[in-house]
Write a protein that holds these residues in place. Structure first.
Motif, PDB file in Angstrom:
ATOM      1  N   TYR A 407       0.842  -1.194   0.000  1.00 47.75           N
ATOM      2  CA  TYR A 407       0.000   0.000   0.000  1.00 47.75           C
ATOM      3  C   TYR A 407       0.884   1.253   0.000  1.00 47.75           C
ATOM      4  O   TYR A 407       0.599   2.231  -0.711  1.00 47.75           O
ATOM      5  N   THR A 458      -0.389   5.807   4.634  1.00 47.34           N
ATOM      6  CA  THR A 458      -0.240   4.473   5.231  1.00 47.34           C
ATOM      7  C   THR A 458      -0.616   4.498   6.709  1.00 47.34           C
ATOM      8  O   THR A 458      -1.288   3.588   7.213  1.00 47.34           O
ATOM      9  N   ASN A 460      -2.693   6.503   8.088  1.00 49.16           N
ATOM     10  CA  ASN A 460      -4.145   6.638   8.139  1.00 49.16           C
ATOM     11  C   ASN A 460      -4.852   5.294   7.942  1.00 49.16           C
ATOM     12  O   ASN A 460      -5.896   5.035   8.551  1.00 49.16           O
ATOM     13  N   SER A 461      -4.288   4.422   7.121  1.00 48.36           N
ATOM     14  CA  SER A 461      -4.943   3.159   6.784  1.00 48.36           C
ATOM     15  C   SER A 461      -4.624   2.022   7.748  1.00 48.36           C
ATOM     16  O   SER A 461      -5.442   1.123   7.944  1.00 48.36           O
ATOM     17  N   PHE A 462      -3.433   2.039   8.391  1.00 47.15           N
ATOM     18  CA  PHE A 462      -3.005   0.865   9.150  1.00 47.15           C
ATOM     19  C   PHE A 462      -2.626   1.130  10.609  1.00 47.15           C
ATOM     20  O   PHE A 462      -2.561   0.182  11.400  1.00 47.15           O
TER      21      PHE A 462
END
Length: 552
Positions: A407, A458, A460-462
């Motif tokens: 990602y 990244t 923010n997503s993980f």
């Protein structure tokens, strides 16, 4: 994912009696100003007030500055005050103060940052190899690009982080979610246990070494003892005991003789008393009786006198016998021990050997007990460490790591394409140097921005950490043309503003900056002004000084 918002900043110069106030919007904020207007000083003050040390101008540091930054997070209002290396942090919820604390250096502030944001990254110091709670700047670095250092070298906007071993790799894995905060919490416990085990092993090794030296030294010790002297002493005590026993028998016989005499005299006195009682008072005319009575009374007086003396002598003898008995008991106990020892070792061991044996045995037992206790403690710690190892292995998820890095690379490529950079075929979160160095001209700052963009997306997503405000100072670097500058700013407007509050400093407004919440600093040294001093002074100084008095 929770967000942290900057609400207001207030800056006070006590030496110049000037101040500044600014309220932020929850979305995008622009701070415009040319060189020496105070734009960068304002931007630097944001994370500086939260404990992120960075390079400040000497003129700014000499003004006796107090900064107050108000933030909001998960329904709480948190006021950070900073004056030089002194911090005051006040946490309020529903208009009620929940906590208020003073900190005298950044390293102690780290515990408060941990409590507020759940940031528990542990790093190892290069000097001393001690594992400690990381400096607050390790929480802020993905969210800040500094004008002075952040555009030339990635992740170097803050000072004071080079004291840690491999801090970039650990912090990047922490922020990106490759190694979540639970991993670093367990890893910190593991390091503490490992350090305790190592310390105990060193202690055990030292005791073994001391024991070995003791044994070597003890074998060389020579005791100069006259054995015949002690044997003579033993014979003396035995003979003395026999003499005392003989004396005791003599005194006992003498006492019995006295007891017999006393009994006889008592009988005579008793008979005399009875005879006196039976004598008639009407016999006064009998001269012979008077003479007999006189003799009897004379004898009685003599007997009573002897009786008193006998009692005195008996008491004296009783006292002497008691004292002699006490000495007898004391000497008997000593002679008994000596006889027993002599009986056990006679013709088998010398007194020197007895002393050697007892001293060596006592020391050896003490050494072995210490070593045994340390081994038990090491075993307990090793068991606890093994349990932590199993828990930590669960976070070494190769599949998740690949997913996160994939990602990250996708977001990096997106930024590279938009900013006219070569597209990287390979890349991971921790390979920041390979992705940002070796670029010339305006490519270098564009590559650094692309990396930060990919890292923030990244996170923010993980990540399980809160998203902090994204602060970018002077993105137009190395003669970046207007078209690429607008593209870079648009990334912030379209993507970064979707995930967090954004604060951008720029020399002048670009076309796509117009219409947003902003402040324009038009004159040199115009950030602080005299008009705001009194109001800002009342807002900051009484609260800060009271905190110093009450909490220090």
């Amino acid at each position: 994912m929770s967000k942290v918002l900057f609400k207001k900043i207030a800056i006070l110069s006590l030496s110049e009696r000037k101040a500044f106030n600014f309220n932020f919007s929850e979305g995008i904020n622009f701070i415009h100003g040319t060189n020496d207007t105070g734009k960068s000083s304002l931007i630097k003050s944001l994370y500086y007030c939260l404990g992120g040390d960075l390079r400040l101008d000497d003129s700014w540091k000499s003004q006796e500055i107090i900064t107050k930054l108000t933030i909001s997070h998960e329904g709480r209002t948190i006021d950070f005050f900073r004056k030089s290396s002194t911090f005051f942090v006040s946490v309020s919820e529903k208009n009620q103060i929940k906590s208020a604390k003073i900190f005298n250096k950044t390293s102690t502030l780290a515990t408060e940052i941990q409590d507020i944001f759940g940031f528990n990254l542990l790093l190892t110091l290069k000097k001393g190899k001690e594992t400690v709670l990381a400096n607050p700047a390790t929480l802020y670095f993905p969210f800040y690009i500094d004008q002075d250092d952040g555009w030339s070298h990635a992740l170097e906007s803050f000072n004071g982080l080079k004291m840690y071993v491999d801090w970039q790799k650990n912090a990047l894995q922490y922020h990106s979610g490759i190694k979540p905060k639970e991993y670093y919490s367990l890893n910190g416990e593991q390091k503490v246990l490992a350090a305790q085990i190592a310390e105990l092993e060193q202690e055990a090794a030292l005791i073994r070494k001391t024991k070995f030296r003791f044994e070597q030294h003890f074998n060389n010790i020579s005791f100069d003892i006259d054995i015949n002297f002690y044997l003579d002493k033993i014979d003396y005590f035995v003979k003395k005991c026999e003499e005392l026993e003989f004396e005791e028998r003599t005194y006992r016989l003498k006492a019995m003789e006295l007891y017999s005499k006393r009994s006889s005299i008592s009988d005579v006195i008793f008979n005399i008393e009875n005879e006196r009682a039976n004598t008639s008072d009407n016999s006064n005319d009998d001269m012979s009786f008077i003479i007999d009575k006189y003799e009897i009374n004379k004898s009685k007086v003599s007997l009573f006198s002897q009786k008193t003396k006998l009692y005195e002598e008996k008491n004296n003898l009783d006292f002497q016998i008691i004292k002699i008995k006490e000495k007898l008991l004391e000497h008997k106990e000593v002679s008994s021990k000596i006889k027993s020892m002599l009986s056990d070792v006679h013709d088998k061991f010398s007194i020197k050997e007895v002393i050697d044996s007892e001293a060596y045995k006592s020391a050896s037992v003490a050494f072995e007990n210490q070593i045994s206790e340390i081994k038990n403690n090491i075993s307990k710690l090793a068991l606890a460490k093994a349990e932590l190892d199993l828990k930590i292995k669960k976070f070494n998820n190769i599949k998740r790591t690949k997913e996160i890095n994939s990602y990250f690379l996708k977001m990096l490529n997106k930024a590279q394409i938009k900013l006219s950079l070569p597209v990287s075929e390979k890349g991971s979160v921790v390979r920041y140097k390979a992705l940002t160095t070796g670029k010339t001209g305006s490519r270098s700052p564009r590559a650094i921005f692309a990396y930060h963009y990919a890292l923030l997306m990244t996170i923010n997503s993980f990540s399980s950490l809160p998203l902090l405000p994204i602060v970018i100072d002077s993105p137009k670097q190395q003669d970046l043309d207007d078209e690429l500058t607008e593209k870079l700013i648009q990334f912030c407007l379209d993507d970064l503003a979707e995930i967090s509050q954004v604060i951008i400093g720029a020399v002048k407004p670009e076309r796509n900056m117009i219409g947003y919440h902003s402040i324009n600093l038009n004159k040199k040294f115009s950030l602080l002004n005299e008009d705001d001093f009194e109001k800002t002074y009342e807002e900051i100084v009484p609260t800060f000084n009271n905190a110093l008095l009450e909490l220090s």
